[in-house]
Scaffold this motif. Sequence first.
Motif, PDB file in Angstrom:
ATOM      1  N   ALA A  59      -8.873  30.181 -14.439  1.00 35.26           N
ATOM      2  CA  ALA A  59      -7.456  30.480 -14.656  1.00 35.26           C
ATOM      3  C   ALA A  59      -7.253  31.974 -14.844  1.00 35.26           C
ATOM      4  O   ALA A  59      -8.083  32.663 -15.446  1.00 35.26           O
ATOM      5  CB  ALA A  59      -6.949  29.731 -15.881  1.00 35.26           C
ATOM      6  N   ILE A  60      -6.149  32.468 -14.309  1.00 31.42           N
ATOM      7  CA  ILE A  60      -5.756  33.862 -14.549  1.00 31.42           C
ATOM      8  C   ILE A  60      -4.946  33.877 -15.843  1.00 31.42           C
ATOM      9  O   ILE A  60      -3.763  33.530 -15.864  1.00 31.42           O
ATOM     10  CB  ILE A  60      -4.925  34.420 -13.376  1.00 31.42           C
ATOM     11  N   ARG A  61      -5.595  34.253 -16.929  1.00 35.28           N
ATOM     12  CA  ARG A  61      -4.950  34.181 -18.239  1.00 35.28           C
ATOM     13  C   ARG A  61      -3.829  35.209 -18.345  1.00 35.28           C
ATOM     14  O   ARG A  61      -3.993  36.366 -17.953  1.00 35.28           O
ATOM     15  CB  ARG A  61      -5.977  34.392 -19.340  1.00 35.28           C
ATOM     16  N   ASN A  62      -2.706  34.762 -18.872  1.00 37.40           N
ATOM     17  CA  ASN A  62      -1.555  35.646 -19.049  1.00 37.40           C
ATOM     18  C   ASN A  62      -0.760  35.112 -20.234  1.00 37.40           C
ATOM     19  O   ASN A  62      -0.290  33.975 -20.222  1.00 37.40           O
ATOM     20  CB  ASN A  62      -0.700  35.650 -17.781  1.00 37.40           C
ATOM     21  N   SER A  63      -0.596  35.930 -21.250  1.00 39.72           N
ATOM     22  CA  SER A  63       0.078  35.487 -22.473  1.00 39.72           C
ATOM     23  C   SER A  63       1.546  35.168 -22.252  1.00 39.72           C
ATOM     24  O   SER A  63       2.172  34.498 -23.080  1.00 39.72           O
ATOM     25  CB  SER A  63      -0.059  36.554 -23.572  1.00 39.72           C
ATOM     26  N   ASN A  64       2.136  35.637 -21.137  1.00 42.97           N
ATOM     27  CA  ASN A  64       3.538  35.365 -20.843  1.00 42.97           C
ATOM     28  C   ASN A  64       3.739  34.135 -19.962  1.00 42.97           C
ATOM     29  O   ASN A  64       4.868  33.834 -19.567  1.00 42.97           O
ATOM     30  CB  ASN A  64       4.184  36.579 -20.163  1.00 42.97           C
TER      31      ASN A  64
END
Length: 217
Positions: A59-64
């Motif tokens: 997964a491409i982690r992104n807090s948004n």
Amino acid sequence: MFHKEGGPSILLGTVFAVAVLLIADKFIDISWLRILVQVAGIAVLIIILQFFRNPKRIAIRNSNHILAPVDGKVVVIEEVYEGEFFKDKRLQVSIFMSPINVHVTRYAMDGIIKFSKYHPGKFLVAWHPKASEENERTTVVIENETFGQILYRQIAGALARRIVNYAQEGMQVVQGTDAGFIKFGSRVDLFLPLGTEINVELNQKAIGGKTIIATKA
């Protein structure tokens, strides 16, 4: 690659298929019938193997971003009252998994598990309006600084007879990683804060750990 929860089922399926092949070869003299029975035995094993497949995904982690927790079709996008944990209105996004979908559940965002509870229940078809409240299910709440708290609910379907949930209260979890498994057809509901920007549409295909379900408004 297969999910670890499939180990016993895959072993039984393999034993069954081998037994069918050997028994048919020894006791069925009619060639076309023998072949038909053997093909059926192999088909059962193939169905079990495809159900427990666990494709490797990074997964491409992104807090948004809120990522899809499972593979399947988006069947609900609506504002609802969530009465178990929040006891207020939330945005619900539901994803239905058919028996041919990958059934791994993945964490939709980074955060800390604030709540995790198993509920025994019925086995209504997963798309039934009351399935979210009456079926066997688990409820999990994750909290982080960006979205606050979100809730996801694993819901058993008419065929599902076991929900596996790895989330435990106090755990720090990573977006896109393995959160559990639901065997043989099911649904996952997401409950998001009002005002969250939804990035999917009804009937859209979602890919667990990949599809962006929502973003921070």
